[in-house]
Write a protein that holds these residues in place. Structure first.
Motif, short mmCIF file in Angstrom:
data_model
loop_
_atom_site.label_atom_id
_atom_site.label_comp_id
_atom_site.label_asym_id
_atom_site.label_seq_id
_atom_site.Cartn_x
_atom_site.Cartn_y
_atom_site.Cartn_z
N PHE A 104 0.64 -1.13 0.08
CA PHE A 104 0.13 0.09 0.08
C PHE A 104 0.88 1.34 -0.01
O PHE A 104 0.66 2.14 -0.86
CB PHE A 104 -0.76 0.15 1.37
N GLN A 105 1.87 1.19 1.03
CA GLN A 105 2.88 2.51 1.15
C GLN A 105 3.57 2.75 -0.37
O GLN A 105 3.74 3.97 -0.65
CB GLN A 105 3.64 2.54 2.15
N ALA A 106 4.02 1.68 -0.98
CA ALA A 106 4.69 1.82 -2.18
C ALA A 106 3.81 2.34 -3.37
O ALA A 106 4.04 3.33 -4.07
CB ALA A 106 5.20 0.59 -2.89
N HIS A 107 2.49 1.87 -3.36
CA HIS A 107 1.47 2.39 -4.45
C HIS A 107 1.21 3.79 -4.00
O HIS A 107 1.12 4.59 -4.81
CB HIS A 107 0.29 1.44 -4.25
N SER A 108 0.96 4.12 -2.87
CA SER A 108 0.55 5.45 -2.27
C SER A 108 1.90 6.43 -2.68
O SER A 108 1.59 7.55 -3.12
CB SER A 108 0.45 5.43 -1.03
N ASP A 109 2.93 6.03 -2.51
CA ASP A 109 4.34 6.84 -2.92
C ASP A 109 4.13 7.03 -4.55
O ASP A 109 4.53 8.27 -4.82
CB ASP A 109 5.48 6.25 -2.44
N GLN A 110 3.75 6.14 -5.26
CA GLN A 110 3.86 6.24 -6.64
C GLN A 110 2.69 7.56 -7.17
O GLN A 110 2.74 8.17 -7.89
CB GLN A 110 3.70 5.08 -7.38
N HIS A 111 1.57 7.32 -6.37
CA HIS A 111 0.44 8.27 -6.47
C HIS A 111 0.99 9.61 -6.36
O HIS A 111 0.65 10.71 -6.96
CB HIS A 111 -0.94 7.70 -5.58
N GLN A 112 1.57 9.71 -5.07
CA GLN A 112 2.27 10.97 -4.46
C GLN A 112 3.14 11.56 -5.63
O GLN A 112 2.92 12.84 -5.84
CB GLN A 112 2.68 10.96 -3.05
N ALA A 113 4.00 10.71 -6.05
CA ALA A 113 4.83 11.35 -7.02
C ALA A 113 4.26 11.99 -8.21
O ALA A 113 4.65 12.64 -8.84
CB ALA A 113 6.04 10.12 -7.64
N LEU A 114 3.09 10.98 -8.83
CA LEU A 114 2.53 11.52 -9.93
C LEU A 114 1.72 12.82 -9.66
O LEU A 114 1.95 13.77 -10.52
CB LEU A 114 1.28 10.20 -10.27
N THR A 115 1.18 12.89 -8.52
CA THR A 115 0.49 13.99 -8.45
C THR A 115 1.39 15.20 -8.30
O THR A 115 1.23 16.27 -8.67
CB THR A 115 -0.11 13.94 -6.83
N SER A 116 2.56 15.09 -7.66
CA SER A 116 3.70 15.89 -7.49
C SER A 116 4.14 16.53 -9.02
O SER A 116 4.37 17.68 -9.32
CB SER A 116 4.88 15.76 -6.88
N GLU A 117 4.26 15.56 -9.78
CA GLU A 117 4.78 15.65 -11.34
C GLU A 117 3.68 16.49 -11.98
O GLU A 117 3.78 17.47 -12.60
CB GLU A 117 4.77 14.41 -11.89
N LEU A 118 2.48 16.06 -11.86
CA LEU A 118 1.28 16.60 -12.66
C LEU A 118 1.20 18.32 -12.21
O LEU A 118 0.66 19.06 -12.94
CB LEU A 118 -0.01 15.95 -12.43
N THR A 119 1.41 18.44 -10.93
CA THR A 119 1.04 19.84 -10.51
C THR A 119 2.26 20.75 -10.14
O THR A 119 2.19 21.56 -9.36
CB THR A 119 0.28 19.91 -9.33
N ALA A 120 3.37 20.15 -10.68
CA ALA A 120 4.78 20.93 -10.64
C ALA A 120 4.72 22.38 -10.98
O ALA A 120 5.18 23.02 -10.30
CB ALA A 120 5.77 19.97 -11.29
N ASP A 121 4.09 22.73 -11.88
CA ASP A 121 4.03 23.81 -12.42
C ASP A 121 2.91 24.88 -11.95
O ASP A 121 2.63 26.03 -12.46
CB ASP A 121 4.06 24.05 -14.01
N PHE A 122 2.01 24.40 -10.91
CA PHE A 122 0.87 25.01 -10.30
C PHE A 122 1.66 26.07 -9.07
O PHE A 122 2.24 25.45 -8.39
CB PHE A 122 -0.24 24.04 -9.71
N SER A 123 0.83 26.87 -8.74
CA SER A 123 1.04 27.70 -7.80
C SER A 123 0.46 27.03 -6.63
O SER A 123 -0.46 26.34 -6.69
CB SER A 123 0.48 29.24 -7.96
N GLU A 124 0.70 27.43 -5.31
CA GLU A 124 0.21 26.90 -4.10
C GLU A 124 -1.49 27.29 -4.33
O GLU A 124 -2.21 26.32 -3.91
CB GLU A 124 0.34 27.48 -2.86
#
Length: 141
Positions: A104-124
């Motif tokens: 679960f944690q490994a899968h969740s970490d992959q989701h978090q990485a994708l979210t970070s990548e997809l929103t990298a150019d977004f402001s807070e």
């Protein structure tokens, strides 16, 4: 832009995003050696903790019969365990094993990485707006 064009564009964007996310999700779980339905079951247990079968079935949107088959396979794979419910001796809880928690944690970490990548150019502020939009849409389901 008129309302019909916006609605059509929004519809297309949501469907396209869903298809891309679904394809990514299938590839990730394939690498982990589990099915997508098993991954969703592990996610629900990872996020919400051990719960009764009926509660879990409702969370992931399946029947208790379908869930029973999934749980049998996950127990056999030593990712999920049945736990006596100390508050109600007539019921059994299902929860993640240590190995299930790691997956679960490994899968969740992959989701978090994708979210970070997809929103990298977004402001807070943009991230906060997007979160609010998703929360509002999720409440309709």
């Amino acid at each position: 832009m008129n309302s019909d064009k916006v609605e059509s564009g929004l519809n297309h964007a949501i469907v396209e995003f869903y298809e891309k996310l679904s394809s990514w999700e299938h590839a990730i779980v394939r690498e982990q050696g589990i099915s997508l339905s098993h991954a969703h079951t592990l996610e629900a247990l990872g996020f919400h903790g051990a719960m009764r079968m009926k509660e879990l079935a409702e969370k992931i949107g399946v029947t208790t019969g379908t869930l029973t088959v999934q749980i049998e396979k996950l127990v056999a794979a030593q990712l999920v365990e049945r736990i006596p419910n100390v508050q109600d001796r007539r019921s059994i809880l299902v929860g993640l094993t240590a190995e299930g928690q790691k997956l679960f944690q490994a899968h969740s970490d992959q989701h978090q990485a994708l979210t970070s990548e997809l929103t990298a150019d977004f402001s807070e502020e943009e991230r906060a707006l997007l979160l609010g939009f998703f929360e509002r849409m999720n409440r309709t389901f």
